[in-house]
Motif scaffolding. Structure first.
Motif, PDB file in Angstrom:
ATOM      1  N   VAL A 147      39.689  -5.953  64.684  1.00 51.31           N
ATOM      2  CA  VAL A 147      39.097  -6.866  63.712  1.00 51.31           C
ATOM      3  C   VAL A 147      37.713  -7.215  64.236  1.00 51.31           C
ATOM      4  O   VAL A 147      37.565  -7.750  65.337  1.00 51.31           O
ATOM      5  CB  VAL A 147      39.953  -8.129  63.516  1.00 51.31           C
ATOM      6  CG1 VAL A 147      39.213  -9.151  62.648  1.00 51.31           C
ATOM      7  CG2 VAL A 147      41.288  -7.771  62.902  1.00 51.31           C
ATOM      8  N   THR A 148      36.708  -6.861  63.457  1.00 51.55           N
ATOM      9  CA  THR A 148      35.326  -7.098  63.872  1.00 51.55           C
ATOM     10  C   THR A 148      34.706  -8.299  63.191  1.00 51.55           C
ATOM     11  O   THR A 148      33.732  -8.864  63.685  1.00 51.55           O
ATOM     12  CB  THR A 148      34.451  -5.864  63.592  1.00 51.55           C
ATOM     13  OG1 THR A 148      34.521  -5.554  62.198  1.00 51.55           O
ATOM     14  CG2 THR A 148      34.916  -4.675  64.412  1.00 51.55           C
ATOM     15  N   THR A 149      35.280  -8.691  62.040  1.00 52.23           N
ATOM     16  CA  THR A 149      34.703  -9.779  61.251  1.00 52.23           C
ATOM     17  C   THR A 149      35.810 -10.517  60.522  1.00 52.23           C
ATOM     18  O   THR A 149      36.797  -9.912  60.110  1.00 52.23           O
ATOM     19  CB  THR A 149      33.719  -9.207  60.190  1.00 52.23           C
ATOM     20  OG1 THR A 149      32.774  -8.365  60.826  1.00 52.23           O
ATOM     21  CG2 THR A 149      33.002 -10.307  59.436  1.00 52.23           C
ATOM     22  N   TRP A 150      35.628 -11.810  60.365  1.00 53.07           N
ATOM     23  CA  TRP A 150      36.476 -12.633  59.503  1.00 53.07           C
ATOM     24  C   TRP A 150      35.602 -13.148  58.375  1.00 53.07           C
ATOM     25  O   TRP A 150      34.524 -13.687  58.615  1.00 53.07           O
ATOM     26  CB  TRP A 150      37.058 -13.812  60.281  1.00 53.07           C
ATOM     27  CG  TRP A 150      38.089 -13.403  61.271  1.00 53.07           C
ATOM     28  CD1 TRP A 150      37.900 -13.133  62.594  1.00 53.07           C
ATOM     29  CD2 TRP A 150      39.477 -13.203  61.015  1.00 53.07           C
ATOM     30  NE1 TRP A 150      39.092 -12.781  63.181  1.00 53.07           N
ATOM     31  CE2 TRP A 150      40.076 -12.814  62.234  1.00 53.07           C
ATOM     32  CE3 TRP A 150      40.279 -13.311  59.883  1.00 53.07           C
ATOM     33  CZ2 TRP A 150      41.427 -12.535  62.345  1.00 53.07           C
ATOM     34  CZ3 TRP A 150      41.639 -13.041  59.986  1.00 53.07           C
ATOM     35  CH2 TRP A 150      42.196 -12.654  61.207  1.00 53.07           C
ATOM     36  N   LEU A 151      36.062 -12.977  57.146  1.00 52.64           N
ATOM     37  CA  LEU A 151      35.321 -13.463  55.981  1.00 52.64           C
ATOM     38  C   LEU A 151      36.066 -14.636  55.363  1.00 52.64           C
ATOM     39  O   LEU A 151      37.295 -14.656  55.326  1.00 52.64           O
ATOM     40  CB  LEU A 151      35.195 -12.359  54.926  1.00 52.64           C
ATOM     41  CG  LEU A 151      34.488 -11.075  55.354  1.00 52.64           C
ATOM     42  CD1 LEU A 151      34.576 -10.044  54.244  1.00 52.64           C
ATOM     43  CD2 LEU A 151      33.048 -11.352  55.738  1.00 52.64           C
ATOM     44  N   ASP A 152      35.304 -15.601  54.865  1.00 52.34           N
ATOM     45  CA  ASP A 152      35.898 -16.692  54.110  1.00 52.34           C
ATOM     46  C   ASP A 152      35.003 -16.989  52.915  1.00 52.34           C
ATOM     47  O   ASP A 152      34.012 -16.299  52.686  1.00 52.34           O
ATOM     48  CB  ASP A 152      36.142 -17.923  54.982  1.00 52.34           C
ATOM     49  CG  ASP A 152      34.876 -18.455  55.639  1.00 52.34           C
ATOM     50  OD1 ASP A 152      33.757 -18.056  55.238  1.00 52.34           O
ATOM     51  OD2 ASP A 152      34.979 -19.288  56.539  1.00 52.34           O
ATOM     52  N   ARG A 195      42.522 -13.380  66.634  1.00 51.29           N
ATOM     53  CA  ARG A 195      41.349 -14.097  67.166  1.00 51.29           C
ATOM     54  C   ARG A 195      41.355 -14.049  68.696  1.00 51.29           C
ATOM     55  O   ARG A 195      40.307 -14.040  69.321  1.00 51.29           O
ATOM     56  CB  ARG A 195      41.318 -15.516  66.643  1.00 51.29           C
ATOM     57  CG  ARG A 195      40.883 -15.561  65.193  1.00 51.29           C
ATOM     58  CD  ARG A 195      40.514 -16.976  64.753  1.00 51.29           C
ATOM     59  NE  ARG A 195      40.011 -16.946  63.406  1.00 51.29           N
ATOM     60  CZ  ARG A 195      40.735 -17.203  62.313  1.00 51.29           C
ATOM     61  NH1 ARG A 195      42.014 -17.507  62.433  1.00 51.29           N
ATOM     62  NH2 ARG A 195      40.196 -17.167  61.120  1.00 51.29           N
ATOM     63  N   HIS A 246      35.744   0.135  56.067  1.00 44.98           N
ATOM     64  CA  HIS A 246      36.630  -0.715  56.850  1.00 44.98           C
ATOM     65  C   HIS A 246      37.954  -0.921  56.126  1.00 44.98           C
ATOM     66  O   HIS A 246      38.051  -0.768  54.913  1.00 44.98           O
ATOM     67  CB  HIS A 246      35.968  -2.067  57.110  1.00 44.98           C
ATOM     68  CG  HIS A 246      34.747  -1.960  57.957  1.00 44.98           C
ATOM     69  ND1 HIS A 246      33.497  -1.781  57.421  1.00 44.98           N
ATOM     70  CD2 HIS A 246      34.592  -1.983  59.291  1.00 44.98           C
ATOM     71  CE1 HIS A 246      32.621  -1.716  58.401  1.00 44.98           C
ATOM     72  NE2 HIS A 246      33.259  -1.830  59.551  1.00 44.98           N
ATOM     73  N   ALA A 255      40.434 -10.367  57.094  1.00 47.84           N
ATOM     74  CA  ALA A 255      40.160  -9.674  58.349  1.00 47.84           C
ATOM     75  C   ALA A 255      39.565  -8.310  58.015  1.00 47.84           C
ATOM     76  O   ALA A 255      40.111  -7.579  57.181  1.00 47.84           O
ATOM     77  CB  ALA A 255      41.442  -9.496  59.156  1.00 47.84           C
ATOM     78  N   VAL A 256      38.457  -7.984  58.657  1.00 44.70           N
ATOM     79  CA  VAL A 256      37.787  -6.701  58.462  1.00 44.70           C
ATOM     80  C   VAL A 256      38.006  -5.872  59.722  1.00 44.70           C
ATOM     81  O   VAL A 256      37.610  -6.272  60.817  1.00 44.70           O
ATOM     82  CB  VAL A 256      36.276  -6.895  58.202  1.00 44.70           C
ATOM     83  CG1 VAL A 256      35.588  -5.550  58.009  1.00 44.70           C
ATOM     84  CG2 VAL A 256      36.058  -7.809  56.993  1.00 44.70           C
TER      85      VAL A 256
END
Length: 127
Positions: A81-86, A56, A40, A115-116
């Motif tokens: 964007v398939t995933t948001w990481l925090d 989003r 990714h 953002a992934v």
């Protein structure tokens, strides 16, 4: 899956330009630091930034960059964007990207998310 040529460019220190879609449908672009995570594309931003709000609402992205050794050969990636990481997962990626560009981890003064992007299309050169 990222092609080797695209991965090399994304793992370098070129600035990428990210295109997103504003609420009225017009384009929004911004330069940013970029990296890879597995297969990714990743970047970080403030959780309430214009690009985060755009993505989003509509996760489609286009990225472009050129490498210093061949600035006339464009590299483009389109995807979502398939995933948001925090949290800790995001900070590990943020620090890796920041260290690549600046030689040191990123400041913890502000909230950041990652953002992934799953690439749908990628190209090297005009075509």
């Amino acid at each position: 899956m990222l092609t080797p040529a695209v991965r090399r460019a994304l793992d370098g220190t070129s600035l990428a330009h990210l295109a997103t879609v504003l609420p009225d449908g017009s384009p929004h672009t911004t330069p940013l630091w970029i990296g890879t995570h597995d297969d990714h594309v990743v970047f970080f931003t403030g959780p309430d930034s214009r690009k985060a709000r755009n993505l989003r609402r509509d996760p489609r992205v286009a990225l472009s960059l050129t490498t210093p050794d061949n600035p006339y050969e464009p590299i483009t990636v389109r995807g979502r964007v398939t995933t948001w990481l925090d949290g800790d997962a995001a900070w590990a990626i943020i620090d890796r990207i920041a260290t690549k560009y600046t030689g040191q981890p990123y400041s913890r003064d502000e909230d950041r998310v990652v953002a992934v992007i799953a690439p749908d299309r990628q190209a090297v050169g005009v075509g």
